[in-house]
Design a protein around this motif. Structure first.
Motif, PDB file in Angstrom:
ATOM      1  N   PHE A 243     -42.022  64.440  22.288  1.00 25.69           N
ATOM      2  CA  PHE A 243     -42.608  64.102  20.989  1.00 25.69           C
ATOM      3  C   PHE A 243     -41.994  64.630  19.941  1.00 25.69           C
ATOM      4  CE2 PHE A 243     -46.131  62.731  24.277  1.00 25.69           C
ATOM      5  CZ  PHE A 243     -46.175  61.510  23.817  1.00 25.69           C
ATOM      6  N   ARG A 244     -41.156  65.489  19.939  1.00 22.43           N
ATOM      7  CA  ARG A 244     -40.435  66.202  18.802  1.00 22.43           C
ATOM      8  C   ARG A 244     -40.104  65.239  17.788  1.00 22.43           C
ATOM      9  NH1 ARG A 244     -36.590  66.684  23.137  1.00 22.43           N
ATOM     10  NH2 ARG A 244     -34.588  66.137  22.669  1.00 22.43           N
ATOM     11  N   GLU A 245     -39.426  63.980  18.244  1.00 21.09           N
ATOM     12  CA  GLU A 245     -38.633  63.252  17.358  1.00 21.09           C
ATOM     13  C   GLU A 245     -39.497  62.570  16.322  1.00 21.09           C
ATOM     14  OE1 GLU A 245     -36.279  60.827  19.779  1.00 21.09           O
ATOM     15  OE2 GLU A 245     -34.705  62.331  20.107  1.00 21.09           O
ATOM     16  N   ALA A 246     -40.826  62.085  16.856  1.00 21.30           N
ATOM     17  CA  ALA A 246     -41.852  61.517  16.180  1.00 21.30           C
ATOM     18  C   ALA A 246     -42.120  62.182  14.736  1.00 21.30           C
ATOM     19  CB  ALA A 246     -42.958  61.346  16.828  1.00 21.30           C
ATOM     20  N   GLU A 247     -41.870  61.431  13.562  1.00 17.19           N
ATOM     21  CA  GLU A 247     -42.351  61.933  12.230  1.00 17.19           C
ATOM     22  C   GLU A 247     -42.917  60.907  11.401  1.00 17.19           C
ATOM     23  OE1 GLU A 247     -38.641  63.158  10.470  1.00 17.19           O
ATOM     24  OE2 GLU A 247     -37.963  60.990   9.815  1.00 17.19           O
ATOM     25  N   ASN A 248     -43.738  61.366  10.566  1.00 20.33           N
ATOM     26  CA  ASN A 248     -44.315  60.317   9.569  1.00 20.33           C
ATOM     27  C   ASN A 248     -43.229  59.937   8.256  1.00 20.33           C
ATOM     28  OD1 ASN A 248     -46.271  58.439   8.633  1.00 20.33           O
ATOM     29  ND2 ASN A 248     -47.454  60.276   7.666  1.00 20.33           N
ATOM     30  N   SER A 249     -43.167  58.860   7.923  1.00 18.75           N
ATOM     31  CA  SER A 249     -42.670  58.314   6.807  1.00 18.75           C
ATOM     32  C   SER A 249     -43.178  57.558   5.877  1.00 18.75           C
ATOM     33  CB  SER A 249     -40.979  58.253   7.178  1.00 18.75           C
ATOM     34  OG  SER A 249     -41.173  56.929   7.869  1.00 18.75           O
ATOM     35  N   PHE A 250     -42.464  56.930   4.985  1.00 16.38           N
ATOM     36  CA  PHE A 250     -42.984  55.964   3.977  1.00 16.38           C
ATOM     37  C   PHE A 250     -43.077  54.703   4.642  1.00 16.38           C
ATOM     38  CE2 PHE A 250     -38.335  55.822   3.435  1.00 16.38           C
ATOM     39  CZ  PHE A 250     -38.207  54.615   3.341  1.00 16.38           C
TER      40      PHE A 250
END
Length: 546
Positions: A243-250
């Motif tokens: 899950f390291r690649e998951a990020e929150n963005s606009f």
């Protein structure tokens, strides 16, 4: 002319108001699920039964070895009460019972399940059970976690009977906004808004292993002691690294291929970059576009049997009130029925679930067709805890709070309270439901663990506002008033009261007793019926699934 225009305007307003009021008071009912549901054909019913027989063989072997005499078969009304409580969170209405008993005996249960699967209450109630396993019961991060949208989406998937492996892959690997792509709320529910503002790989790894693999690998998050198991701290964090690649963005949740996952293991002096790796069945892990897709494909691989066992055990618990393996999210990774690691039924059910495309509705049909589900909870010999543990008698379980309120509301009405009910009825029920849960208490995330009743809960049933309002004289809403005024005689009044509250007919002794009470002139008949309904709602039989 002015007065004529004013008169015309007033007339148009009156017509418009009448139309609105008419639409509220006299709703246009869509086709009822009871009318459009069909039983499976004989060939399909026989196929389901053949799988159930394979399950039953293991239960029979267990009963024989333990010297347990199985309880007799339960009657049909007891079975549909269990199904309704398990899959819709309420008891059958008198209206539904009448339709059920009018159908051919050999197809009744199959039809009842078809009707249940077409009923929105099934999607909503089972979705809530699954939601607790996937994201818990907390409200989650403000704005970026939409619990209601997530729950509605889950309910939609169940109503469509979407294959469970597809549903799971979407939960683990989906990208997008939490509003437009509700599945990503599985990821956004873990975002720490006060800290990293990123999805939490540790929480996600814990959710994946418990909810989808029934493995408590999060027990080794901080150290290597897994209660004697083989899993190590490294196994957990290598899983979290997916899950390291998951990020929150606009644009919502997306994957950043350059992200790394670092951790300082216990007794290590340095932080290390942790690669992604699965803790078992490594040969099933294949390449994919993102790390989360790799993990999702591995979790749902047909040969990764913990995935099938996990949902079989959870659906058994949802349908019956008690899992085959306790706790529901902790099943041994290796073993067999023959060597004692797995209970009877688990492996044959998992085999059929995998072979038929992870079909949840088929799984439920097989569970209901088994002898374990259809045994009575009582017999003319003593039922012991050993009988219930081995499913030689149906285990009696306390109703959860949602089942209590759902059963009270339905028992107080003769017609079915479902998605086709009037909008005002649904709004009132929704308000009552939330108010009752707030006072009665919520079972929380671990809802299949044994929980005792409390004195405040009993007092709420005996003296609370809801039970009082649902049993008092009210010609519009309450079954007690309808039964007292419209039933042709006292024996019928007693029978209908038992059917609406307990989903069974009274014994001769019970009928004679209450008929005699109804003939007592010291109170009016209406008051006697109110007292009868109140007494049945407060009986132990009402509060338990049996």
């Amino acid at each position: 002319m002015i007065w004529l225009r004013n008169l015309l305007f007033i007339a148009i307003c009156c017509v418009a108001v009448s139309a609105v009021i008419g639409g509220l008071v006299v709703p246009q009912r869509p086709p009822q699920v009871a009318e459009i549901a069909h039983s499976l054909g004989p060939v399909e019913r026989n196929e389901i039964q053949a799988v159930a027989v394979r399950v039953d063989e293991q239960f029979h072997e267990t009963w024989t070895e333990a010297g347990l005499e199985p309880a007799p078969a339960a009657d049909d009304l007891a079975l549909i009460r269990r199904i309704s409580l398990g899959l819709t969170g309420t008891v059958p209405s008198l209206e539904e019972i009448r339709v059920f008993e009018a159908r051919p005996e050999e197809e009744r249960l199959s039809w009842w399940l078809s009707k249940t699967f077409a009923d929105r209450r099934y999607g909503d109630f089972v979705a809530e059970r699954l939601r607790r396993a996937y994201v818990g019961v907390e409200n989650g991060p403000f704005l970026i976690y939409r619990g209601r949208r997530f729950l509605t989406w889950l309910s939609d998937q169940l109503m469509e009977n979407r294959p469970y492996d597809q549903l799971t892959r979407e939960l683990i690997a989906e990208n997008g906004l939490w509003t437009d792509t509700p599945a990503v709320n599985f990821v956004t529910a873990t975002i720490d808004q006060d800290g990293t503002k990123r999805p939490d790989p540790v929480k996600l790894a814990g959710r994946v292993t418990r909810a989808f693999l029934a493995t408590r690998i999060d027990c080794v998050q901080c150290h290597n002691d897994n209660l004697g198991g083989d899993l190590k701290q490294q196994d957990f964090h290598e899983l979290a690294s997916f899950f390291r690649e998951a990020e929150n963005s606009f644009v919502g949740i997306r994957d950043n291929g350059k992200a790394t996952y670092e951790y300082q293991y216990l007794y290590s002096e340095e932080t290390t970059t942790v690669p992604s790796q699965v803790p078992f069945n490594q040969h099933l892990l294949k390449d994919a576009a993102t790390e989360r897709e790799r993990l999702a494909n591995w979790v749902t691989h047909p040969e990764n049997r913990p995935f099938a066992r996990a949902i079989v055990n959870r659906m058994w618990a949802i349908t019956t009130g008690k899992p085959l393996v306790t706790p529901v999210d902790s099943i041994p990774l290796e073993g067999s029925f023959e060597t004692g690691e797995y209970p009877p039924g688990l492996e044959p059910l998992a085999d059929d679930f995998i072979a038929h495309g992870f079909d949840l509705q088929r799984l439920i049909r097989v569970i209901v067709a088994t002898e374990a589900f259809q045994r009575d909870s009582q017999a003319d010999f003593e039922i012991t805890a050993e009988h219930e543990d081995a499913w030689a008698a149906y285990p009696v379980t306390r109703l959860r709070p949602e089942q209590i309120i759902g059963a009270i509301q339905q028992a107080a009405a003769l017609k079915t309270l479902d998605a086709e009910s009037h909008i005002l009825t649904q709004l009132v029920n929704f308000g009552e439901h939330n108010d009752f849960l707030r006072r009665y208490g919520d079972a929380g995330e671990d809802e299949f663990a044994e929980q005792g009743g409390t004195i405040p809960q009993r007092l709420l049933m005996m003296n609370g506002k809801l039970v009082k309002e649902r049993t008092e004289n009210n010609i519009v809403r309450n079954a007690a008033t309808h039964i007292s005024q419209l039933s042709p005689n006292d024996p019928t009044r007693v029978e209908i009261a038992y059917l609406t509250v307990l989903t069974r007919r009274p014994s001769q002794e019970e009928s004679d007793y209450f008929v005699a009470r109804l003939e007592d002139p010291s109170l009016g008949r209406r008051q006697h019926v109110e007292d009868l309904i109140w007494a049945l709602l407060n009986s132990s039989e009402f509060a338990w699934n049996h």
